[in-house]
Scaffold this active site. Structure first.
Site, PDB file in Angstrom:
ATOM      1  N   ASN A   7       0.845  -1.193   0.000  1.00  0.00           N
ATOM      2  CA  ASN A   7       0.000   0.000   0.000  1.00  0.00           C
ATOM      3  C   ASN A   7       0.881   1.243   0.000  1.00  0.00           C
ATOM      4  OD1 ASN A   7      -2.178  -1.667   0.171  1.00  0.00           O
ATOM      5  ND2 ASN A   7      -2.639  -1.238   2.301  1.00  0.00           N
ATOM      6  N   HIS A  26       6.220   0.071  -1.936  1.00  0.00           N
ATOM      7  CA  HIS A  26       5.932   0.915  -3.095  1.00  0.00           C
ATOM      8  C   HIS A  26       5.880   2.395  -2.757  1.00  0.00           C
ATOM      9  CE1 HIS A  26       4.066  -2.879  -5.036  1.00  0.00           C
ATOM     10  NE2 HIS A  26       5.351  -2.802  -5.263  1.00  0.00           N
ATOM     11  N   CYS A  58      11.360  21.467  -6.626  1.00  0.00           N
ATOM     12  CA  CYS A  58      12.410  21.155  -5.669  1.00  0.00           C
ATOM     13  C   CYS A  58      13.094  22.436  -5.181  1.00  0.00           C
ATOM     14  CB  CYS A  58      13.432  20.224  -6.323  1.00  0.00           C
ATOM     15  SG  CYS A  58      14.805  19.795  -5.236  1.00  0.00           S
ATOM     16  N   CYS A  61      17.004  22.131  -6.457  1.00  0.00           N
ATOM     17  CA  CYS A  61      17.463  22.200  -7.854  1.00  0.00           C
ATOM     18  C   CYS A  61      16.401  22.723  -8.813  1.00  0.00           C
ATOM     19  CB  CYS A  61      17.953  20.830  -8.302  1.00  0.00           C
ATOM     20  SG  CYS A  61      16.616  19.654  -8.609  1.00  0.00           S
ATOM     21  N   ASN A 126      -8.971 -12.523   2.000  1.00  0.00           N
ATOM     22  CA  ASN A 126      -9.302 -12.056   0.666  1.00  0.00           C
ATOM     23  C   ASN A 126     -10.753 -12.390   0.352  1.00  0.00           C
ATOM     24  OD1 ASN A 126      -9.297 -11.446  -2.117  1.00  0.00           O
ATOM     25  ND2 ASN A 126      -7.116 -11.955  -2.246  1.00  0.00           N
ATOM     26  N   ALA A 143     -10.870  -7.614   4.859  1.00  0.00           N
ATOM     27  CA  ALA A 143      -9.957  -7.506   5.997  1.00  0.00           C
ATOM     28  C   ALA A 143     -10.650  -6.892   7.201  1.00  0.00           C
ATOM     29  CB  ALA A 143      -8.739  -6.670   5.597  1.00  0.00           C
TER      30      ALA A 143
HETATM   31 ZN   LIG Z   1      15.938  18.448  -6.687  1.00  0.00          ZN
END
Ligand SMILES: [Zn+2]
Length: 154
Positions: A7, A26, A58, A61, A126, A143
């Site tokens: 998740n 992930h 950012c 940069c 499941n 769940a």
């Molecule tokens: Zn950056």
């Protein structure tokens, strides 16, 4: 207790799961990272509710920032692989809870059989009884229905 989750909704963090025992395989949608591969800027706890004219840049940069999640075709962060492999290889995993997953997305899908090879057990939660995961316990349903019951005595 190590939690390896696919998740990216930050649910484990919001539920109070200790960060040191969490591998968000992930990434996390509420974190940002720089699109410049040579820049290491990251920001946590980002509020994703912004307009299209407010695309974040950012501060180091000026490149665009993006959600710190793994998109299809991208590699899972190496440190996540190392942390999970280390937990499995040192036999610290005796039970895998497969909660609402297809077990077809790698590398997470491979962890189930690695734990089983080392004597670990598998519990699947499941609503789809057609899951291909070989398991010791199968809880057909959501769940939210089964986890409170199954974890009540742990
Ligand atoms: Zn950056």
């Amino acid at each position: 207790m190590l939690t390896v989750t696919q998740n990216f909704d930050g649910l484990s963090e919001r539920a109070g799961h200790p960060q040191e025992y969490l591998v968000d395989m992930h990434g996390n949608l509420f974190n940002l990272r720089c699109t410049n591969v040579q820049c290491n800027f990251r920001k946590i706890d980002f509020d994703p509710n912004l307009g299209t004219s407010e695309v974040p840049k950012c501060p180091k940069c000026s490149a665009l920032l993006r959600p710190a999640v793994v998109w299809f075709g991208e590699l899972v962060p190496y440190n996540h692989i190392v942390a999970t492999n280390e937990a499995i290889e040192t036999n610290r995993v005796d039970l895998v809870l497969c909660i609402g997953i297809s077990a077809e997305v790698w590398p997470a899908a491979g962890y189930i059989s690695e734990v089983v090879k080392r004597g670990g057990k598998v519990a699947v939660f499941n609503p789809d009884s057609g899951t291909k995961v070989k398991c010791d316990w199968f809880f057909k349903g959501g769940a939210e229905q089964w986890l409170p019951i199954a974890l009540n005595n742990i």
